[in-house]
Scaffold this active site. Structure first.
Site, short mmCIF file in Angstrom:
data_model
loop_
_atom_site.label_atom_id
_atom_site.label_comp_id
_atom_site.label_asym_id
_atom_site.label_seq_id
_atom_site.Cartn_x
_atom_site.Cartn_y
_atom_site.Cartn_z
N HIS A 184 16.86 -5.67 -20.82
CA HIS A 184 15.42 -5.72 -21.02
C HIS A 184 14.91 -4.72 -22.03
O HIS A 184 13.83 -4.90 -22.58
CB HIS A 184 14.70 -5.68 -19.67
CG HIS A 184 14.81 -7.01 -19.01
ND1 HIS A 184 15.84 -7.31 -18.15
CD2 HIS A 184 14.10 -8.14 -19.16
CE1 HIS A 184 15.74 -8.58 -17.78
NE2 HIS A 184 14.69 -9.10 -18.38
N GLU A 426 18.08 -20.58 -13.35
CA GLU A 426 18.92 -19.53 -13.91
C GLU A 426 20.09 -19.15 -13.00
O GLU A 426 20.76 -18.16 -13.21
CB GLU A 426 18.09 -18.30 -14.29
CG GLU A 426 17.04 -17.89 -13.28
CD GLU A 426 16.07 -16.82 -13.82
OE1 GLU A 426 16.29 -16.25 -14.88
OE2 GLU A 426 15.08 -16.57 -13.10
N ASP A 450 20.15 -15.14 -17.50
CA ASP A 450 20.74 -15.00 -16.18
C ASP A 450 21.75 -16.11 -15.90
O ASP A 450 22.78 -15.87 -15.29
CB ASP A 450 19.65 -15.00 -15.10
CG ASP A 450 19.01 -13.63 -14.98
OD1 ASP A 450 19.75 -12.65 -14.89
OD2 ASP A 450 17.78 -13.54 -15.00
N CYS A 497 14.03 -20.61 -21.99
CA CYS A 497 13.36 -19.40 -22.46
C CYS A 497 14.28 -18.18 -22.53
O CYS A 497 13.82 -17.06 -22.71
CB CYS A 497 12.13 -19.09 -21.60
SG CYS A 497 12.53 -18.86 -19.86
#
Ligand code: PEP
Ligand code: MG
Length: 575
Positions: A184, A426, A450, A497
């Protein structure tokens, strides 16, 4: 690994968790006296601390252990050390850098001596340096969020909130020892458009504070003290990249459509209000993923309903009539918080993360749902649940949603009654049961960041297994295809995404697999639109069909590279 594009050159700022931040800068002549005084105060304070430690040791351990600290005191009392630091300050170096540089030079000399006892003393000198600088920086409160000069930040790792709080005008780039393209901090770097490289083992041991460093976030290069030729070369590369990017600006109002007229939706991923301008500027058709957990990370905990409603409303209003898909908070994994609701776990990616945490604490979850519902009348808002692994999670989350709706209706607060609700796909279990899940939701958005980690058993932020993290792995392609087919069979659209969508080389493949929407960081939108507009749907389908028959990820990548080279060679230049 380059994780956020762009080339920058600047002085290094070292941010080490267990040590202290040392920034070298030139002080004015008038500040010299003040810095010498601070140095003397820090010497007194440090001496005092070491003496206290010694007496504590004498009481609780042995005199021998306590005498180890004599070496620390001796270093502080050494008149050559004191004289050299003062000389540096008089030459207008700030006191923190002066202390750090002088002590580091002693430590280096000691560690190179061929004598075990002496070389071990280098650790003592570094310890003293750390203590001195801690005492000095306490007074000046140096922090990565408080840089006053442009720097390239070097760290072992950066938390998402540290990255989120970076000022783009001061942090011109960053490099970390660990991390990956889907960690992240990398996601935030792209959102903030700060060039970044990750996975540079031991970089902090090699770079000295204030060293000039060059970062190439496209190709993943990191050069310490670059030569004039290297600076010139990278200057040219960056200029070429900027020229291509400027050319892509003309695409802002054009549709994401293949050469034979097949159109998909191209949206943007955002982490907060501050990126809404970039979404519009780069020509996205809405927000495909609003990572609401960044609000929690910024607040360091749960947020009240009014504050959340205000943020969601502003995003919805500014993008209306374009859609905004607000994902309920996805705390956990590498986005940890401290506090009563959030516990440290030994296996956080498989733990109480995301929707699991929301369902465990329905009160704050309902506050979030009420906020999203309240914002829904101010634009085109959709709701999305992350990390769904079974149908019960959707049913439970929807029950709380219905409760929130009933409350708002009773309070006569307006909201969109038929707000669309989707889920992130995911987890492989969600793919395998997509047929069932599709009957309960309005859309799917595949989270490949993920999905890849859970399918291939590769921690997405562990650089030691990064070579196994393969978006083109045949298993991943099959899972994407299966999700698309299940969604279409039940009449719902399927988006994607994860970071995979932002790789121009893989766009044709995703088109060919039947994806209806792609959502990428705002800055990547023009490049992805260009990729879509360069290829025909016929070519994309042919690529997907061939790829589904491949045995390895490399084979698939080869096919993708070949097609991109053919249809969009200009993009290969900046990749
Ligand atoms: C994903 O997993 O692909 C995704 C988009 O969500 P995040 O990166 O926030 O986990
Ligand atoms: Mg995810």
């Amino acid at each position: 690994m380059g994780v956020s594009p762009g080339v920058v050159i600047g002085p290094a700022y070292l941010l080490m968790p267990e040590s202290v931040c040392v920034v070298r800068h030139k002080i004015s002549k008038d500040a010299v006296y003040g810095d010498i005084e601070r140095f003397e105060d820090a010497l007194i304070e440090t001496r005092q601390q070491i003496k206290e430690l010694q007496s504590n040791l004498e009481q609780n351990a042995t005199v021998q252990e306590a005498s180890i600290l004599d070496a620390h005191l001796m270093a502080l009392d050494d008149h050559v050390f004191v004289g050299n630091v003062i000389k540096k300050i008089e030459a207008q170096t700030n006191v923190e850098a002066a202390v750090s540089e002088v002590l580091e030079s002693y430590a280096k000399i000691l560690s190179s001596v061929d004598d075990e006892y002496l070389s071990e003393r280098s650790a003592d000198v570094r310890d003293v340096a750390r203590r001195m600088i801690n005492n000095l920086t306490k007074a000046t409160d140096a922090s990565v969020l408080d840089l006053r000069h442009k720097h390239v930040v070097i760290a072992r790792d950066l938390s998402p909130s540290e990255t989120a709080g970076m000022r783009k005008d001061m942090v011109i780039g960053f490099a970390t020892e660990v991390g990956s393209p889907t960690s992240h901090s990398a996601v935030m770097a792209r959102a903030l458009e700060i060039p970044a490289v990750v996975c540079l083992h031991d970089v902090s041991k090699i770079v000295e504070p204030g060293d000039e460093v060059l970062i190439d976030g496209n190709k993943g290069f990191f050069i310490i003290n670059p030569t004039p030729e290297q600076m010139e070369k990278y200057g040219r590369v960056e200029k070429a990249r900027k020229t291509i990017e400027r050319g892509l600006v003309t695409l802002q109002h054009k549709p994401a459509e293949t050469t034979d007229g097949y159109r998909i939706t191209l949206s943007a991923n955002t982490e907060g209000l501050q990126e809404v301008d970039a979404v519009l500027r780069h020509g996205a058709e809405g927000v495909g993923l609003f990572r609401s957990e960044y609000l929690y990370l910024a607040a360091k905990g749960c947020i009240d309903e009014e504050s959340q409603t205000a943020v969601y409303t502003q995003v919805a209003e500014r993008l209306s009539p374009a859609p905004v898909i607000i994902r309920t908070m996805d705390i956990g994994g590498d986005k940890m918080l401290d506090g009563p609701h959030f516990e440290r776990e030994s296996n956080p990616f498989l733990g109480c993360r995301s929707i699991r945490l929301s369902l465990l604490y329905p009160k704050p979850f309902k506050i979030q749902l009420r906020s999203i519902l309240r914002a829904s009348v101010h634009g085109n808002v959709k709701l999305m649940y992350p990390m769904i692994s079974n149908i019960n999670e959707i049913i439970q989350a929807n029950e709380i949603l219905e409760e929130a709706k009933r409350e708002l209706a009773a309070e006569k607060v307006p909201f969109k009654k038929d707000i669309e609700v989707g889920i992130m796909v995911e987890i492989p279990a969600a793919v395998m049961t997509a047929d069932v899940l599709a009957q309960h939701v309005d859309f799917f958005s595949i989270g490949t960041n993920d999905l890849i980690q859970y399918t291939l058993a590769v921690d997405r932020v562990n650089e030691r297994v990064a070579y196994l993290y393969e978006p083109t792995h045949p298993a991943v392609l099959k899972l994407i295809k299966q999700t698309v087919d299940a969604g279409h069979k039940h009449g719902i659209w399927v988006g994607l995404c994860g970071e995979m969508a932002a790789d121009p080389m893989l766009v044709s493949l995703l088109l060919g697999l039947g994806i209806d929407e792609l959502s990428v960081s705002p800055a990547a939108v023009p490049m992805i639109k260009d990729s879509i507009r360069s290829v025909s749907f016929v070519q994309a389908k042919e690529l997907a069909e061939k790829s589904l028959k491949c045995q390895t990820g490399d084979e698939v990548l080869g096919l993708c590279r070949k097609l991109t080279n053919k249809v969009a060679p200009e993009l290969m230049e900046i990749m």
